[in-house]
Design a protein around this motif. Structure first.
Motif, mmCIF file in Angstrom:
data_model
loop_
_atom_site.group_PDB
_atom_site.id
_atom_site.type_symbol
_atom_site.label_atom_id
_atom_site.label_comp_id
_atom_site.label_asym_id
_atom_site.label_seq_id
_atom_site.Cartn_x
_atom_site.Cartn_y
_atom_site.Cartn_z
ATOM 1 N N MET A 1 0.845 -1.167 0.000
ATOM 2 C CA MET A 1 0.000 0.000 0.000
ATOM 3 C C MET A 1 0.894 1.236 0.000
ATOM 4 N N SER A 2 0.621 2.138 -0.881
ATOM 5 C CA SER A 2 1.373 3.376 -0.941
ATOM 6 C C SER A 2 0.459 4.515 -0.524
ATOM 7 N N PHE A 3 0.973 5.404 0.270
ATOM 8 C CA PHE A 3 0.177 6.543 0.687
ATOM 9 C C PHE A 3 1.064 7.764 0.768
ATOM 10 N N ARG A 4 0.447 8.896 0.738
ATOM 11 C CA ARG A 4 1.164 10.158 0.849
ATOM 12 C C ARG A 4 0.655 10.853 2.097
ATOM 13 N N SER A 5 1.577 11.391 2.863
ATOM 14 C CA SER A 5 1.185 12.109 4.073
ATOM 15 C C SER A 5 1.878 13.462 4.093
ATOM 16 N N ARG A 6 1.514 14.254 5.036
ATOM 17 C CA ARG A 6 2.151 15.563 5.188
ATOM 18 C C ARG A 6 3.607 15.408 5.615
ATOM 19 N N LEU A 7 3.971 14.243 6.133
ATOM 20 C CA LEU A 7 5.378 14.003 6.457
ATOM 21 C C LEU A 7 6.245 14.110 5.207
ATOM 22 N N ASP A 8 5.667 13.775 4.054
ATOM 23 C CA ASP A 8 6.417 13.842 2.796
ATOM 24 C C ASP A 8 6.823 15.271 2.437
ATOM 25 N N ASP A 9 6.146 16.254 3.009
ATOM 26 C CA ASP A 9 6.428 17.653 2.701
ATOM 27 C C ASP A 9 7.493 18.263 3.616
ATOM 28 N N LEU A 10 7.939 17.510 4.604
ATOM 29 C CA LEU A 10 8.921 18.022 5.559
ATOM 30 C C LEU A 10 10.343 17.841 5.039
ATOM 31 N N PRO A 11 11.280 18.620 5.582
ATOM 32 C CA PRO A 11 12.694 18.413 5.239
ATOM 33 C C PRO A 11 13.183 17.082 5.817
ATOM 34 N N LEU A 12 14.374 16.686 5.488
ATOM 35 C CA LEU A 12 14.932 15.415 5.953
ATOM 36 C C LEU A 12 14.952 15.332 7.479
ATOM 37 N N PHE A 13 15.284 16.417 8.138
ATOM 38 C CA PHE A 13 15.243 16.498 9.599
ATOM 39 C C PHE A 13 14.254 17.602 9.961
ATOM 40 N N ALA A 14 13.323 17.308 10.863
ATOM 41 C CA ALA A 14 12.290 18.273 11.210
ATOM 42 C C ALA A 14 12.177 18.429 12.724
ATOM 43 N N PHE B 1 23.190 16.892 15.813
ATOM 44 C CA PHE B 1 23.892 17.662 14.790
ATOM 45 C C PHE B 1 22.913 18.439 13.912
ATOM 46 N N HIS B 2 21.799 17.786 13.544
ATOM 47 C CA HIS B 2 20.815 18.411 12.659
ATOM 48 C C HIS B 2 19.691 19.110 13.412
ATOM 49 N N GLU B 3 19.642 18.915 14.726
ATOM 50 C CA GLU B 3 18.648 19.533 15.602
ATOM 51 C C GLU B 3 17.211 19.233 15.182
ATOM 52 N N GLY B 4 16.978 17.998 14.794
ATOM 53 C CA GLY B 4 15.642 17.561 14.422
ATOM 54 C C GLY B 4 15.597 16.049 14.356
ATOM 55 N N ARG B 5 14.406 15.523 14.163
ATOM 56 C CA ARG B 5 14.246 14.073 14.022
ATOM 57 C C ARG B 5 14.288 13.711 12.543
ATOM 58 N N PRO B 6 14.894 12.579 12.195
ATOM 59 C CA PRO B 6 14.922 12.158 10.796
ATOM 60 C C PRO B 6 13.520 11.733 10.335
ATOM 61 N N VAL B 7 12.960 12.503 9.439
ATOM 62 C CA VAL B 7 11.581 12.302 8.996
ATOM 63 C C VAL B 7 11.352 10.922 8.380
ATOM 64 N N PRO B 8 12.284 10.374 7.561
ATOM 65 C CA PRO B 8 12.028 9.032 7.030
ATOM 66 C C PRO B 8 11.851 7.978 8.134
ATOM 67 N N LEU B 9 12.552 8.157 9.248
ATOM 68 C CA LEU B 9 12.405 7.205 10.356
ATOM 69 C C LEU B 9 11.105 7.431 11.119
ATOM 70 N N ARG C 1 8.390 8.434 9.632
ATOM 71 C CA ARG C 1 7.428 7.818 8.716
ATOM 72 C C ARG C 1 7.445 6.286 8.865
ATOM 73 N N ARG C 2 8.625 5.707 8.938
ATOM 74 C CA ARG C 2 8.737 4.252 9.103
ATOM 75 C C ARG C 2 8.102 3.796 10.411
ATOM 76 N N PHE C 3 8.310 4.578 11.469
ATOM 77 C CA PHE C 3 7.689 4.260 12.746
ATOM 78 C C PHE C 3 6.171 4.200 12.596
ATOM 79 N N TYR C 4 5.586 5.212 11.969
ATOM 80 C CA TYR C 4 4.132 5.251 11.813
ATOM 81 C C TYR C 4 3.632 4.150 10.888
ATOM 82 N N GLU C 5 4.386 3.815 9.866
ATOM 83 C CA GLU C 5 3.976 2.713 8.992
ATOM 84 C C GLU C 5 3.876 1.420 9.794
ATOM 85 N N SER C 6 4.846 1.197 10.657
ATOM 86 C CA SER C 6 4.827 0.002 11.495
ATOM 87 C C SER C 6 3.738 0.094 12.566
ATOM 88 N N TYR C 7 3.638 1.236 13.219
ATOM 89 C CA TYR C 7 2.673 1.454 14.297
ATOM 90 C C TYR C 7 1.238 1.271 13.813
#
Length: 96
Positions: free
Chosen positions: A1-14, A52-60, A62-68
Motif C-alpha cells: 500500500m502506498s500513501f502520501r502524508s504531510r510528512l512527505d512535505d517536511l525536510p529530511l530532519f524536522a 547535529f541536525h537539531e531535528g528528528r529524521p523524517v524518514p524514520l 514515517r517508518r515508525f508510523y507505517e509500522s505502528y
C-alpha cells in the motif's frame, strides 16, 4: 500500500512541532507535541532528535508510523489481523 502524508512535505530532519503539524494538523500540533510526543519518543523505533541536525529524521518517523499503524506492508499493529487469514486458519484447524 502506498500513501502520501504531510510528512512527505517536511525536510529530511524536522522539529517536533513540524512533525506534530504533519501528524495531527496545525490546530492540535502544539498540544500534541507537548503531551503525546514524549510518549512516542519513549517507544521503540521512534527516532531521537539528531543533535547535529537539531531535528528528528523524517524518514524514520514515517517508518515508525507505517509500522505502528500497520501500513505499507511493514507489519500489522498488535492485535490486528487480516480477518480472511484468521477465518482461514480457524477453518484449517476444524478440518483436523
Amino acid at each position: 500500500m502506498s500513501f502520501r502524508s504531510r510528512l512527505d512535505d517536511l525536510p529530511l530532519f524536522a522539529s517536533d512541532l513540524e512533525i506534530a503539524e504533519a501528524v495531527v494538523g496545525k490546530r492540535y500540533a502544539k498540544e500534541w507535541a507537548q503531551t503525546r510526543l514524549p510518549t512516542l519518543a519513549g517507544k521503540t523505533g521512534f527516532p531521537p532528535i539528531d543533535p547535529f541536525h537539531e531535528g528528528r529524521p523524517v524518514p524514520l518517523v514515517r517508518r515508525f508510523y507505517e509500522s505502528y499503524l500497520g501500513l505499507g506492508g511493514v507489519g500489522a499493529p498488535q492485535g490486528a489481523a487480516d480477518p480472511a487469514a484468521w477465518k482461514s486458519a480457524i477453518r484449517g484447524k476444524r478440518k483436523t
